[in-house]
Design a protein around this motif. Sequence first.
Motif, short mmCIF file in Angstrom:
data_model
loop_
_atom_site.label_atom_id
_atom_site.label_comp_id
_atom_site.label_asym_id
_atom_site.label_seq_id
_atom_site.Cartn_x
_atom_site.Cartn_y
_atom_site.Cartn_z
N ALA A 136 0.84 -1.20 0.00
CA ALA A 136 0.00 0.00 0.00
C ALA A 136 0.87 1.25 0.00
CB ALA A 136 -0.92 0.00 1.22
N ARG A 137 1.93 1.22 0.79
CA ARG A 137 2.85 2.37 0.82
C ARG A 137 3.52 2.56 -0.53
NH1 ARG A 137 8.49 2.18 4.02
NH2 ARG A 137 9.37 4.11 3.19
N TYR A 138 3.96 1.46 -1.14
CA TYR A 138 4.55 1.51 -2.48
C TYR A 138 3.56 2.11 -3.49
CZ TYR A 138 5.61 -0.63 -7.06
OH TYR A 138 5.82 -0.87 -8.40
N ALA A 139 2.29 1.68 -3.42
CA ALA A 139 1.27 2.17 -4.35
C ALA A 139 1.00 3.66 -4.14
CB ALA A 139 -0.02 1.37 -4.18
N LEU A 140 0.92 4.09 -2.89
CA LEU A 140 0.66 5.50 -2.61
C LEU A 140 1.83 6.37 -3.09
CD1 LEU A 140 -0.88 5.29 0.97
CD2 LEU A 140 -2.08 5.91 -1.13
N VAL A 180 8.78 -6.03 -3.94
CA VAL A 180 8.00 -5.17 -3.05
C VAL A 180 7.43 -5.99 -1.90
CG1 VAL A 180 5.92 -3.75 -2.90
CG2 VAL A 180 7.46 -3.48 -4.83
N THR A 181 7.00 -7.21 -2.20
CA THR A 181 6.54 -8.14 -1.18
C THR A 181 6.75 -9.55 -1.71
OG1 THR A 181 4.68 -8.72 0.29
CG2 THR A 181 4.15 -8.24 -2.02
N SER A 182 6.84 -10.52 -0.82
CA SER A 182 7.04 -11.90 -1.25
C SER A 182 5.79 -12.41 -1.95
CB SER A 182 7.36 -12.80 -0.05
OG SER A 182 6.32 -12.73 0.91
N ARG A 223 13.37 -1.36 2.87
CA ARG A 223 12.56 -2.04 1.87
C ARG A 223 11.09 -1.67 2.05
NH1 ARG A 223 14.80 -8.24 1.18
NH2 ARG A 223 17.01 -7.73 0.94
N TRP A 224 10.34 -1.80 0.95
CA TRP A 224 8.90 -1.49 1.03
C TRP A 224 8.21 -2.41 2.02
CZ3 TRP A 224 7.59 2.99 -0.75
CH2 TRP A 224 8.21 3.51 -1.88
N ASN A 225 8.57 -3.70 2.01
CA ASN A 225 7.85 -4.66 2.85
C ASN A 225 8.26 -4.59 4.31
OD1 ASN A 225 10.35 -5.84 2.77
ND2 ASN A 225 9.73 -7.62 1.55
N GLU A 226 9.10 -3.61 4.67
CA GLU A 226 9.43 -3.43 6.08
C GLU A 226 8.37 -2.62 6.81
OE1 GLU A 226 13.32 -1.78 6.42
OE2 GLU A 226 14.31 -3.52 5.55
#
Length: 580
Positions: A86-90, A512-514, A111-114
């Motif tokens: 969601a953060r990556y998308a925003l 971005v995520t697994s 990383r985004w997934n952090e």
Amino acid sequence: MASVRRTYPCAFLATLLAMASISEATPGFLARMNRNVVAQELLTEITALLGHGTKHKRLVHLEDVMRPMYMSLPRQKDGGIAPGVARYALNRYFSAHRGWYLTGIAQSGERWNESSSTTEMLKSKMPSFLIENLEEHIAHKRLGLEELAVLAATVEDLVYSDTLELLTMAYGAYNLSMNEELTEREAKRVINTFMLFHLNPWTWPSWNNSKALAAHLRTAHKDNPAWTETMLWVEDLKGAIKYQDRVEHNPFLSREVYFGSYPSMVHLVEQVIDGYGLFQDLQCRELKNAMMDLETQERNDGRVLLANFYRPYMQGTHQFFVERPEYLKALGSLDDSDPKQPSVIVPNYLYGRSFCVGTENGFQSFCCVDQCNVLMETLERSIAHPVASPSLIAELVAALPTETVAAPRNLSISLRHKLDKIAEANGGHVPLHGRLFSQWLHHAFPNECPQPRAPGVTEAPMTHDEWQASRNITPTVPKEVIRNLTDAAAEMKGAMGQDETCMLWTDEEELVTSIELQALGSPSSLWLDVVRFMAMCTAVASLIAILVNAVSSSCSLLLPEDSKKASPRASDLSSRMHAI
């Protein structure tokens, strides 16, 4: 009036945030009462005015814009997306459609997934108990497109709340009431003062000093070279708002002072904040063209030799392209894979924070629009899946034109090989939202897509001021360093490769995520046929556009000289760049 309907939610949210700050600092029963009341009001505002209540036009628009990207994002078991996604998308939405860099949303080394929480990005701007309530509310729902749009609208309102503070300061500078109509002269003074505070935050302390404020306004065009161009744009924006309002209401109604009321002034400054990033991007594109002009047309790797990069500064043409190599390295803009011939990566430099117009709050700033996001959205609209086959991606990318890449085209053997390598490492699929595919896009569109930073780089990109404060050294390059680089480049001239096959490539992946590649599979064969047909249509349309432009240019050559008129807004590059 349409503007009144739009501005009240924003103004109300700003008021709630102010109430929340007070309640956090107030002890005892009153604080608990404020806490409960404000929390409930905020949730009602976010879920009803913005999202889960009535379907407002604003939220529907956000969903429509983000839908192609959302449909291609990796999903969780509940069908929603993870907080880091969601953060990556925003970040992508605000970068591509607003030109906004948002602290807490933009990547800052991690990383985004952090991101462990969907609302973690808002913690710097909202009181903690409001964050807790918002997290509790969203935790019971899947994070779908509607929730993503709600978060985007909430972030927008946080930015607008800061905008209202500047507008309030502009009213207060002249002791004007927000409950009374302004005269035409007063309205002009308010908007000019608002723009002064917006573009030159260091003038804020003078808001209650009329003489100092008047002096700042008189010298604004000298203190900020972009002032004159920006104020012309504001006048164009005011005209567009007036026209739109007449179309939606009575076209024969004429007002003595259009922006005399506070709600209409709020609507205007919101439109300024919405559009300023895209307006500034016009100047970013001119800088891009200026950078590309520093290299020969044969060079097509999205890089400018560092010695050539400094040439305009040494010649006194303009005051850009002055950053020292150490700052460019920290920005992720320096390619020193050949230490004897270092070069500047064009998109990394433009999208870095060196050209960002910051705000005093430190939360939001205006930067160059990431053109690669536009390309990604086109691919996502066609694929609508987190992964795709190499052949499908190659087919779609070959039909994508940009300002510097003609289409349709045949992708090089090197590009196809690299795409196949990514697929081999991922079970035959190419994940769209990972470092390797971003790197591949940089090779396919070297002037539009940035080279992703290597995994493990934890330092966030910094502005000139931030870098100077952290290093205690100016980011401006000494001229002696430039002379040494120029001498070294003269000795090595022609020794360096200048096409895609010679560009730096590393095999480190960072998603971005697994994702479970086997479970995802690939788009259906019917969908692939549809996509191929769309790609063919795009290619044909691009070819027709090229032919039409060629015919138009030929026809213009046949016209008499006195019938050819120059555009009244045209100007040469040096004068436009001076206004940046």
